[in-house]
Structures are given as structure tokens and as C-alpha cells.
Design an enzyme around this catalytic site. Structure first.
Site, mmCIF file in Angstrom:
data_model
loop_
_atom_site.group_PDB
_atom_site.id
_atom_site.type_symbol
_atom_site.label_atom_id
_atom_site.label_comp_id
_atom_site.label_asym_id
_atom_site.label_seq_id
_atom_site.Cartn_x
_atom_site.Cartn_y
_atom_site.Cartn_z
ATOM 1 C CB VAL A 8 0.602 0.702 11.596
ATOM 2 C CG1 VAL A 8 -0.783 0.736 12.228
ATOM 3 C CG2 VAL A 8 1.550 1.673 12.269
ATOM 4 C CE LYS A 29 -7.049 0.975 4.124
ATOM 5 N NZ LYS A 29 -5.773 1.383 4.791
ATOM 6 C CB CYS A 38 -4.148 -1.950 4.911
ATOM 7 S SG CYS A 38 -3.185 -1.848 6.448
ATOM 8 C CD GLU A 69 -2.435 1.115 2.880
ATOM 9 O OE1 GLU A 69 -3.354 1.918 3.097
ATOM 10 O OE2 GLU A 69 -2.061 0.259 3.723
#
Length: 299
Positions: free
Chosen positions: A185, A125, A158, A54
Site C-alpha cells: 500500500v 500471515k 506482504c 494477497e
């Protein structure tokens, strides 16, 4: 002695690229160059479907919408997509990559798919994570599946994998493989189990298993303005289990898997009494979960 296996209908070497792009206008050219250099490495090792993370050309940790806008580009006319198109045409490969898309004043976190024939399509997204909501708009293109010479390819990004509707809808439309582009993350611990896998790894494995579809998940590593990233890229088979290893949390690497892409089409039929699409209770819930962007494709 084992009987000979049937020849692959659509043999594909998938490559998932895990690396460390950095945010900032000055870093854009080097991010793009690094991603292409790693993709060149994948081509040299026989890959014909390559997945980059991404926002792989911009980095992730924007300081605000102004910076995100400065780094964004139109799709497919922008310079990054044009470079990826040229790369795919030159090497006769398919490539999925993440880009910050600008359409007028609007910004989207977008995945693009290009191939030997040029630009194929994009996905914006749908589920935005944390501060992404401050500069990107939620995707408005639904969950497209693209017909290619090697098979049907779906895209997700994600945070989408936390929403089981996304891989399910892609599978229901006939996706043979889902390219999952990620910036997973660090979140509050525990982050990894004893095997070194993070929760996103297991969610990818579960989505592949529950939908009997290949998933090639490319994450990034490193730190970007204080944000840390989990690595753990993987390629999951139609039974969910990783095809090879799950990448480490800090390494820049390329993972490979040799698969017969269209074998996903028969994977939901486990035996004479268990057929995943047939066993769905569509008398109790909508066959496409209320999704109306694209008709269900025949399997």
C-alpha cells in the site's frame, strides 16, 4: 563459442499476476472470476506456476471485522479454494493465491498453494500490517515449505518481506522459490525512485540475493476505498536481479520468467571460498534462528 548449458532439471515458467480486486461482498464473485481469467491467460502463455496477490478474492479495505468475517471462508473447504483447486487440476499447474480464512471465530490472512494433485497447503500471515491487526490473528503455522513435483515452494505475505527472518527461514528449509503475495500500500513519500521501483521491490531483490532463492512477488494495483496500491510486482532471480521488468504502478499485467527452479539449490555456492550456508556463524547464533516448527531440510 559457449559450451552447451546443462538441461534444466525442473524447468518452470512462473507467472505473476497483478490486478485490482475490490472489497465488498458484492465484489467477491467478480474478483474470483477476474483472477481466474488472468490465470487462464497465464496458462495460455505456458505458465505452470502462477502467483496471485494477497486477499485477491476479497479486496483489502475491510470496513471492520464483521465485513472481513462475511468475506472469509474455511480453507480448504471454501468456494474460492475449491475453484482454484479445480483450475489447477484442469490445467495441471500450481497456483498460489491469497484468501481471508475463517476457522471458527478466528480470521487469518492466508496464502494457499494448490496444484494438479489438489490442495497442497497454506501459510497464515505472521506479520500483520496496520488495521489488519483489528480483524486478523497473527499466523500460527510457522513458515512451511511444500514439496511439489516442480520443486520446493515457500509462501510469504506482504509485510513479511520487511522481516529478513522470513525469507531466511524459508531458504534454510530448502525453498527453491518463494511466492510472495502482496497488497503493498502507499505509504508516506517518496514512494518510487527514478527507475519506478518502490521500497518493497528492493526488499524483494535483497531477500532473493541474500538467500540465493527465486522470489515471485505478486502485488495489486488501483484504489480500494481510498487505499492506493503500489504495483511493482516482480520475479527475482537467485542473484537478486529481476528476471525481466518490474511492473508499473498502475497497470494490470502478467509477468513471466522461465527458470530452472531447482538451480536455487546450488546458487549459494559462489566459488570455492564463498558458500552462503557454510559461511553462516552458527557458533554465534542459532542455526535456525530459534525456529522449531520444521526441521532444517538437507540442501
Amino acid at each position: 563459442m559457449n559450451p552447451p548449458s546443462d538441461p534444466a532439471i525442473s524447468p518452470v515458467r512462473v507467472a505473476v499476476v497483478q490486478f485490482d480486486p475490490q472489497c465488498g461482498v458484492d465484489n467477491g464473485p467478480s474478483n474470483l472470476a477476474q483472477g481466474l481469467a488472468l490465470a487462464e491467460n497465464a496458462v495460455a502463455n505456458g505458465a505452470n506456476l502462477i502467483v496471485l496477490p494477497e486477499l485477491c478474492n476479497t479486496g483489502y479495505a475491510f470496513r471492520g471485522r464483521t465485513e472481513a468475517y462475511a468475506l472469509a471462508e474455511p480453507v480448504p473447504e471454501g468456494p474460492s479454494v475449491q475453484c482454484w483447486e479445480a483450475f489447477s487440476s484442469k490445467h495441471r499447474v500450481y497456483l498460489a493465491a491469497g484468501v481471508a480464512e475463517r476457522e471458527g471465530a478466528r480470521l487469518y490472512d492466508t496464502a494457499v498453494l494448490v496444484g494438479p494433485e489438489g490442495y497442497i497447503g497454506k501459510y497464515r500471515k505472521a506479520h500483520l500490517w496496520n488495521a489488519e491487526k483489528l480483524w486478523f490473528r497473527p499466523g500460527d503455522l510457522g513458515f512451511p515449505v511444500f514439496e511439489t513435483a516442480i520443486g520446493r515452494i515457500g509462501l510469504m505475505i506482504c509485510w513479511d518481506v520487511w522481516f529478513p527472518e522470513v525469507p531466511r527461514l524459508l531458504a534454510l528449509q530448502g525453498a527453491d522459490i518463494i511466492c510472495s503475495l502482496n497488497n503493498w500500500v502507499w505509504t508516506p513519500p517518496p514512494l518510487f525512485d527514478e527507475a519506478g521501483k518502490c521500497m518493497a521491490s528492493y526488499l524483494t531483490i535483497t531477500a532473493a540475493h541474500a538467500n540465493n532463492v527465486f522470489i515471485a512477488a505478486a502485488n495489486r494495483v488501483g484504489c480500494d476505498r481510498g487505499d492506493r496500491f503500489l504495483g511493482c510486482s516482480l520475479i527475482a532471480g537467485t542473484n537478486g536481479w529481476p528476471l525481466g521488468r518490474v511492473a508499473g504502478a498502475q497497470e494490470e499485467t502478467i509477468l513471466y520468467a522461465d527458470i530452472d527452479l531447482v538451480s536455487a539449490r546450488s546458487a549459494p555456492i559462489w566459488n570455492s571460498l564463498n558458500d552462503l550456508p557454510r559461511d553462516r556463524r552458527t557458533d554465534l547464533y542459532d542455526p535456525m534462528l530459534g525456529y522449531r516448527h520444521h526441521p532444517m531440510m538437507p540442501r
